[in-house]
Enzyme design. Structure first.
Site, PDB file in Angstrom:
ATOM      1  N   CYS A   1      -7.021   1.470  -9.044  1.00 59.48           N
ATOM      2  CA  CYS A   1      -6.302   0.296  -8.579  1.00 59.48           C
ATOM      3  C   CYS A   1      -6.295   0.196  -7.053  1.00 59.48           C
ATOM      4  CB  CYS A   1      -4.878   0.265  -9.128  1.00 59.48           C
ATOM      5  SG  CYS A   1      -3.886   1.672  -8.654  1.00 59.48           S
TER       6      CYS A   1
ATOM      7  N   HIS B   1       5.571 -26.607  -7.953  1.00 60.74           N
ATOM      8  CA  HIS B   1       4.804 -27.580  -8.747  1.00 60.74           C
ATOM      9  C   HIS B   1       3.509 -27.969  -8.048  1.00 60.74           C
ATOM     10  CE1 HIS B   1       8.472 -27.733 -10.769  1.00 60.74           C
ATOM     11  NE2 HIS B   1       9.038 -28.735 -10.146  1.00 60.74           N
TER      12      HIS B   1
ATOM     13  N   GLU C   1      -3.534  10.085  -6.672  1.00 62.96           N
ATOM     14  CA  GLU C   1      -3.698   9.717  -5.268  1.00 62.96           C
ATOM     15  C   GLU C   1      -3.374  10.872  -4.335  1.00 62.96           C
ATOM     16  OE1 GLU C   1      -1.077   6.438  -4.350  1.00 62.96           O
ATOM     17  OE2 GLU C   1       0.483   7.194  -5.662  1.00 62.96           O
TER      18      GLU C   1
ATOM     19  N   ARG D   1       3.264  -3.925  -7.911  1.00 62.48           N
ATOM     20  CA  ARG D   1       3.985  -3.166  -6.882  1.00 62.48           C
ATOM     21  C   ARG D   1       5.426  -3.650  -6.892  1.00 62.48           C
ATOM     22  NH1 ARG D   1      -0.863  -4.953  -4.176  1.00 62.48           N
ATOM     23  NH2 ARG D   1      -2.209  -3.159  -3.738  1.00 62.48           N
TER      24      ARG D   1
ATOM     25  N   ASN E   1      -6.572   4.341  -1.761  1.00 68.48           N
ATOM     26  CA  ASN E   1      -6.119   4.307  -0.371  1.00 68.48           C
ATOM     27  C   ASN E   1      -5.467   5.628   0.029  1.00 68.48           C
ATOM     28  OD1 ASN E   1      -6.929   1.738  -0.827  1.00 68.48           O
ATOM     29  ND2 ASN E   1      -4.971   0.763  -0.345  1.00 68.48           N
ATOM     30  N   ASP E   2      -4.457   6.048  -0.750  1.00 68.89           N
ATOM     31  CA  ASP E   2      -3.793   7.304  -0.434  1.00 68.89           C
ATOM     32  C   ASP E   2      -4.704   8.495  -0.717  1.00 68.89           C
ATOM     33  OD1 ASP E   2      -1.446   6.618   0.758  1.00 68.89           O
ATOM     34  OD2 ASP E   2      -0.265   6.544  -1.084  1.00 68.89           O
TER      35      ASP E   2
ATOM     36  N   ARG F   1      -5.057   6.749   8.709  1.00 67.44           N
ATOM     37  CA  ARG F   1      -5.820   5.523   8.934  1.00 67.44           C
ATOM     38  C   ARG F   1      -5.353   4.760  10.163  1.00 67.44           C
ATOM     39  NH1 ARG F   1      -6.746   1.306   4.201  1.00 67.44           N
ATOM     40  NH2 ARG F   1      -4.723   1.974   3.459  1.00 67.44           N
TER      41      ARG F   1
ATOM     42  N   ARG G   1       4.257  -0.166 -11.464  1.00 66.39           N
ATOM     43  CA  ARG G   1       4.385   1.070 -10.714  1.00 66.39           C
ATOM     44  C   ARG G   1       5.828   1.198 -10.256  1.00 66.39           C
ATOM     45  NH1 ARG G   1       0.964   1.778  -5.342  1.00 66.39           N
ATOM     46  NH2 ARG G   1       2.491   0.300  -4.547  1.00 66.39           N
TER      47      ARG G   1
END
Lengths: 87, 581
Positions: free
Chosen positions: B501, B187, B430, B294, B453-454, B464, B330
């Protein structure tokens, strides 16, 4: 005693808002109202116990009314649940 | 000294602490009267409670909308519950005072709701506790905690912020809110965001460590509370506060859709979320839907995978929160760098090239179908859910998933459960394979969503996490841009929508390229939504295309970025990007 079976259509089940509307619908009638769902028997005028029963969407509940105004109470209760309890 | 908590409402608040400690509600010294007297006292308090609470609900409804008001109306209904009242009366007959009886019965219900596996029902436990505290205060004749007379510049520090406490809170006197309990969806968080007040919730120990009158900095963006700041800290945060307010002011007009470029081309701007509770915040930031839900989080922190029912509730909650807007879910993206302990996945030599994501799911059809059934069922609510498959490399994986979906629908029909008969199925682009055979995938998929990213790490063959090569990782590398352009072209030729995305979608330098390639949809973190919308409004698609033509001639990532940086600096587009919202 009169009774009827009806399916709960509310997406998130009988959570606080629809449960409150259900209780408000049947409270004025002079009779006991019991909801039977998933093996439990619940005093339907109790919002606490109705919520605690955690009744989900798609559950078929049986509504039983017993007392002087049982017929009117049952009709009001069934109509309210079918109508989605305000949702 | 710093206290950490959950950043529940963004912004910086600087002010003096006012600590609201829970009222002492000791009642053991109260002598119990006769049962008749105690029941009468209880009944009188209940009548007052219901009247007060209904009045508060009416007041809140006009000020803050329905959500908070409904919680209070629910509390008014609870105290009138005949079963609850009989249980209290029975306890009084057993020798308890009105206070003792109320305390015991409310305690039982709070414990009952606490133990439920439904997050929404667990919230009711907080309502019962608030009811208990306020009823006890009424019975003991204590004054209601009054927050209407806070001095200007107050940092309100409380154990929890209940709807009843917020009734007479004056936003213009409050600089920030800190509570020990609660989280992003409680709340207090909803209230703080509705009032635009910075808030850190779940800051354990705040009431002990802060004293009334002490100067406090509250960083609601990072979830930090700084007590007794140094002059240097104070100056730094005053600067951050001014920057935040300027950014928020500049972006105010962009907190609502639709998203259009300067020439009126529509782009759908969605948000990425990791739990259904984040949907509300996404809407609040002006997201036009969820572009990436996700689902891994549902599988984290537990011994066994979630049941169909548990998953259904999470997906239903997101579908419900977004109503008519799209929600792209996903399917489980386990493996690679995302370890999911409850699945006990075997260790692999090369996890990024191993049995992860869609490969793992197709290898474990029972697990996969449980998720698919839950998603199909949630799709029946509003028809707004779309399915998205991670790490697809070719059409066979999509066909296999569609076959499993058909099995799931038959099972659901046999069980008499409602489901979406016609759910949209998209794939994430990806992997290099997916970018290369995008023309073939476009025949099987209903939409594409590029996961930068991938895609970047696979196209460039860069880990990375490996410092020796990490600087080679760059989504502006010409090879990555070509993969994006090729994917978009295949989608357009097949007449299916294509989105992005990954994190790159929120980069103002990437935006003109994505507009030029013809992407229909961008999904970014919720706080980035207004900034991306503002940046899009600066671009004419024709200009973006001309720029993209030049960019695609550059042969290194550095050259690409240099070109884009120059153009953006001259254009001033995305200038609001600097301040987080």
């Amino acid at each position: 005693m009169v009774s009827a079976k009806v399916k709960v259509i509310n997406p998130l089940g009988l959570h606080m808002r629809p449960a409150q509307l259900f209780v408000r619908t049947i409270t004025p009638f002079d009779c006991d109202v019991t909801v039977l769902a998933a093996g439990q028997s619940i005093n339907a005028k109790s919002i606490m116990n109705l919520m605690a029963a955690c009744i989900k969407q798609g559950t078929e509940i049986e509504i039983r009314c017993e007392g002087p105004q049982e017929q009117a109470a049952l009709e009001a209760a069934v109509a309210a649940v079918r109508g989605g309890l305000g949702e | 000294m710093m206290i950490r908590g959950v950043g529940a409402s963004a912004g910086i608040g600087i002010g003096r602490a006012v600590c609201v400690r829970p009222q002492a509600l000791a009642f053991s010294q109260v002598p119990a009267g006769t049962p008749r007297q105690e029941k009468d006292r209880l009944a009188a308090a209940a009548v007052r409670f219901a009247a007060d609470t209904s009045a508060m609900a009416a007041g809140l409804r006009t000020r803050l909308g329905n959500q908070e008001a409904e919680i209070l109306e629910g509390q008014a209904a609870m105290i009138e519950d005949p079963v609850l009242r009989r249980q209290i009366d029975d306890a009084i007959d057993g020798g308890s005072s009105a206070e003792g009886a109320l305390d015991a019965v409310c305690g039982q219900y709070a414990a009952l709701f606490d133990a439920m596996d439904d997050a929404m029902m667990r919230q009711r436990a907080a309502d019962v506790r608030d009811l208990r505290a306020r009823m006890l205060a009424l019975l003991l004749g204590l004054p209601r905690q009054d927050l209407s007379a806070l001095p200007p510049g107050t940092v309100l520090v409380a154990y929890d912020l209940t709807p009843s406490m917020t009734v007479d809170l004056r936003a213009d006197c409050v600089a920030a809110i800190v509570t020990e309990a609660g989280g992003f969806t409680s709340h207090g968080a909803i209230l703080a965001r509705a009032l635009g007040l910075p808030a850190v919730l779940g800051a354990a120990g705040a009431l002990e460590q802060l004293a009334d009158g002490q100067t406090v900095i509250v960083d609601g963006s990072r979830g930090q509370v700084i007590c007794a700041p140094t002059p240097a800290q104070l100056a730094r945060y005053q600067g951050l506060q001014a920057q935040f307010l300027r950014g928020r002011q500049a972006l105010k007009a962009y907190r609502r859709g639709p998203t259009r470029t300067a020439d009126g081309t529509a782009v759908q701007l969605l948000a990425n979320i990791a739990s259904p509770g984040e949907a509300a915040a996404a809407l609040d930031c002006g997201a036009e839907g969820i572009g990436l839900f996700r689902t891994e989080f549902l599988f984290m922190g537990r011994q066994t995978p979630p049941t169909e029912e548990e998953q259904y509730r999470a997906y239903a909650q997101a579908a419900e929160a977004m109503a008519a807007r799209p929600v792209i879910i996903r399917t489980l993206d386990a493996g690679g760098d995302k370890t999911v302990p409850c699945l006990a996945m075997p260790a692999e030599e090369n996890p990024f090239l191993g049995c992860r994501a869609i490969r793992y799911c197709l290898a474990h059809p029972a697990l996969f179908k449980t998720q698919l059934r839950a998603i199909l069922r949630a799709g029946a609510l509003h028809g707004n859910i779309r399915l998205m498959l991670p790490l697809v490399t070719g059409p066979a994986q999509v066909r296999r998933t569609r076959a499993l979906l058909a099995e799931c629908r038959a099972e659901l029909a046999a069980a008499g459960l409602p489901f979406d008969p016609d759910m949209t199925v998209g794939v994430m682009i990806e992997t290099p394979a997916a970018a290369m055979d995008a023309d073939l995938l476009a025949r099987e998929a209903d939409f594409f969503s590029i996961g930068t990213n991938d895609l970047t790490q696979y196209i460039l063959a860069v880990d990375r996490g490996n410092a020796a090569v990490a600087e080679l990782y760059n989504p502006f590398h010409p090879a990555v841009l070509r993969a994006i352009r090729r994917t978009a072209r295949s989608a357009r030729e097949a007449g299916i929508p294509v989105g992005m995305c990954g994190e790159a979608a929120a980069d103002p330098r990437m935006l003109p390229l994505l507009l030029a390639f013809g992407l229909d949809e961008l999904s970014v973190s919720a706080p980035s939504v207004p900034a991306v919308r503002a940046a899009a409004a600066h671009w004419h698609v024709a200009d973006a295309r001309a720029l993209a033509d030049r960019v695609m001639e550059a042969d290194t990532a550095d050259a690409v970025q240099g070109l884009l940086d120059d153009v953006l600096a001259r254009k001033g587009a995305g200038g609001e990007q600097a301040a987080p919202v």
